[in-house]
Scaffold this motif. Structure first.
Motif, PDB file in Angstrom:
ATOM      1  N   HIS A  26     -38.711  15.475  69.260  1.00 43.63           N
ATOM      2  CA  HIS A  26     -38.645  16.579  70.512  1.00 43.63           C
ATOM      3  C   HIS A  26     -37.480  16.303  71.323  1.00 43.63           C
ATOM      4  N   ASP A  27     -36.958  17.498  71.710  1.00 46.83           N
ATOM      5  CA  ASP A  27     -35.492  17.573  72.310  1.00 46.83           C
ATOM      6  C   ASP A  27     -35.773  17.990  73.692  1.00 46.83           C
ATOM      7  N   ASP A  28     -34.969  17.679  74.663  1.00 44.25           N
ATOM      8  CA  ASP A  28     -35.092  18.118  75.865  1.00 44.25           C
ATOM      9  C   ASP A  28     -34.080  19.131  76.399  1.00 44.25           C
ATOM     10  N   ASN A  29     -33.051  19.487  75.284  1.00 46.74           N
ATOM     11  CA  ASN A  29     -31.896  20.366  75.648  1.00 46.74           C
ATOM     12  C   ASN A  29     -32.531  21.847  75.439  1.00 46.74           C
ATOM     13  N   LEU A  30     -31.984  22.437  76.250  1.00 50.18           N
ATOM     14  CA  LEU A  30     -32.413  23.816  76.598  1.00 50.18           C
ATOM     15  C   LEU A  30     -31.920  24.736  75.235  1.00 50.18           C
ATOM     16  N   ILE A  31     -32.595  25.469  74.662  1.00 53.72           N
ATOM     17  CA  ILE A  31     -32.448  26.208  73.368  1.00 53.72           C
ATOM     18  C   ILE A  31     -32.550  27.765  73.751  1.00 53.72           C
ATOM     19  N   ASP A  32     -31.674  28.680  73.103  1.00 52.07           N
ATOM     20  CA  ASP A  32     -31.817  29.965  73.277  1.00 52.07           C
ATOM     21  C   ASP A  32     -33.065  30.536  72.459  1.00 52.07           C
ATOM     22  N   THR A  33     -33.818  31.205  73.036  1.00 51.71           N
ATOM     23  CA  THR A  33     -35.214  31.760  72.253  1.00 51.71           C
ATOM     24  C   THR A  33     -34.833  32.913  71.752  1.00 51.71           C
ATOM     25  N   GLY A  34     -33.858  33.529  71.962  1.00 51.95           N
ATOM     26  CA  GLY A  34     -33.615  34.870  71.338  1.00 51.95           C
ATOM     27  C   GLY A  34     -34.278  36.097  71.945  1.00 51.95           C
ATOM     28  N   LYS A  35     -34.831  35.762  72.897  1.00 57.31           N
ATOM     29  CA  LYS A  35     -35.538  36.827  73.787  1.00 57.31           C
ATOM     30  C   LYS A  35     -34.792  37.149  75.202  1.00 57.31           C
ATOM     31  N   LYS A  36     -35.017  38.157  75.973  1.00 55.77           N
ATOM     32  CA  LYS A  36     -34.402  38.489  77.245  1.00 55.77           C
ATOM     33  C   LYS A  36     -35.564  38.482  78.146  1.00 55.77           C
ATOM     34  N   LYS A  37     -35.182  38.519  79.392  1.00 53.62           N
ATOM     35  CA  LYS A  37     -35.996  38.605  80.664  1.00 53.62           C
ATOM     36  C   LYS A  37     -35.998  40.246  80.711  1.00 53.62           C
ATOM     37  N   ARG A  38     -37.104  40.797  81.058  1.00 56.65           N
ATOM     38  CA  ARG A  38     -37.077  42.288  81.408  1.00 56.65           C
ATOM     39  C   ARG A  38     -36.461  42.521  82.735  1.00 56.65           C
ATOM     40  N   GLY A  39     -35.633  43.448  82.701  1.00 53.36           N
ATOM     41  CA  GLY A  39     -35.013  44.065  83.935  1.00 53.36           C
ATOM     42  C   GLY A  39     -33.665  43.313  84.255  1.00 53.36           C
ATOM     43  N   THR A  40     -33.379  42.108  83.850  1.00 59.08           N
ATOM     44  CA  THR A  40     -32.334  41.309  83.981  1.00 59.08           C
ATOM     45  C   THR A  40     -31.327  41.261  82.736  1.00 59.08           C
ATOM     46  N   ASP A  41     -32.197  41.290  81.488  1.00 57.47           N
ATOM     47  CA  ASP A  41     -31.359  40.833  80.381  1.00 57.47           C
ATOM     48  C   ASP A  41     -30.663  39.514  80.041  1.00 57.47           C
ATOM     49  N   GLU A  42     -31.235  38.554  80.969  1.00 58.86           N
ATOM     50  CA  GLU A  42     -30.972  37.292  81.100  1.00 58.86           C
ATOM     51  C   GLU A  42     -31.741  36.728  79.775  1.00 58.86           C
ATOM     52  N   CYS A  43     -30.842  35.784  78.943  1.00 57.42           N
ATOM     53  CA  CYS A  43     -31.458  34.924  77.693  1.00 57.42           C
ATOM     54  C   CYS A  43     -32.525  33.890  78.218  1.00 57.42           C
ATOM     55  N   ILE A  44     -33.606  33.875  77.572  1.00 46.66           N
ATOM     56  CA  ILE A  44     -34.752  33.000  77.881  1.00 46.66           C
ATOM     57  C   ILE A  44     -34.366  31.699  77.097  1.00 46.66           C
ATOM     58  N   LYS A  45     -34.503  30.655  78.035  1.00 45.53           N
ATOM     59  CA  LYS A  45     -34.086  29.441  77.196  1.00 45.53           C
ATOM     60  C   LYS A  45     -35.342  28.358  77.586  1.00 45.53           C
ATOM     61  N   LYS A  46     -35.608  27.737  76.506  1.00 49.22           N
ATOM     62  CA  LYS A  46     -36.604  26.545  76.524  1.00 49.22           C
ATOM     63  C   LYS A  46     -36.225  25.289  75.927  1.00 49.22           C
TER      64      LYS A  46
END
Length: 195
Positions: A26-46
């Motif tokens: 289990h890693d606590d580093n934020l990883i890009d999920t490849g999805k983007k937020k609606r409206g802002t096109d900002e990358c979703i990281k988890k």
């Protein structure tokens, strides 16, 4: 927080997510999920641990869902009985079914209900259809029907306070029917009617 023992992580998504884990991967580093937020096109990281959990929890959800169908759990005061029954007739049975189907070809794979019936037949050393009826022919008992039908008793109870269509939708659909009446009954309604 503790390299040798459990990790405690807190992450803000739409609300706070608090995680306690002992998994070394289990890693606590934020990883890009490849999805983007609606409206802002900002990358979703988890965090990596959230992505790993979401990926691996599907097997447990599937196992719980499959053990819920045809469940053997009944109400009772002693909680340890529920745990034992769930381990034997829920988890162990589902695991056996999954292993059985994983080593079979597509033609020989069985649905869960048929697998359970074959298992019962192997224990009692008889086919379920060949189990003899009770000796007295005038005695009422439940037998397996060919088609799922609505329980007559449940329908009559619901009909006292619901319209016929609503009662028809909400009454249980079952395979069992009374040997003498030839009407479909679930076990509680059968016991009430023929007590």
């Amino acid at each position: 927080m503790n390299k040798k023992g459990p990790k405690v992580m807190k992450w803000m998504d739409k609300r706070n997510v608090l995680m306690l884990t002992t998994c070394k991967d289990h890693d606590d580093n934020l990883i890009d999920t490849g999805k983007k937020k609606r409206g802002t096109d900002e990358c979703i990281k988890k965090p990596g641990c959230v992505l790993l959990y979401s990926k691996t929890k599907k097997g447990i959800d599937f196992s719980d869902q499959m053990s819920f169908y045809y469940t053997t759990l009944k109400r009772g005061i002693k909680c340890w009985r529920k745990v034992v029954m769930e381990l034997i007739f829920g988890t162990a049975l589902i695991n056996a079914w999954i292993v059985f189907n994983s080593i079979q070809t597509d033609e020989k794979k069985l649905p869960k209900r048929l697998f359970v019936e074959k298992l019962i037949e192997s224990f009692i050393k008889k086919e379920i259809d060949e189990i003899p009826a009770p000796e007295s022919s005038a005695r009422h008992y439940l037998e397996k029907g060919e088609k799922r039908r609505r329980c007559v008793g449940c329908y009559q109870k619901l009909r006292t306070f619901l319209p016929s269509r609503e009662a028809d939708k909400k009454s249980k659909k079952i395979l069992t029917l009374c040997s003498q009446c030839k009407k479909s009954y679930c076990l509680p309604c059968f016991n009430e009617k023929h007590s």
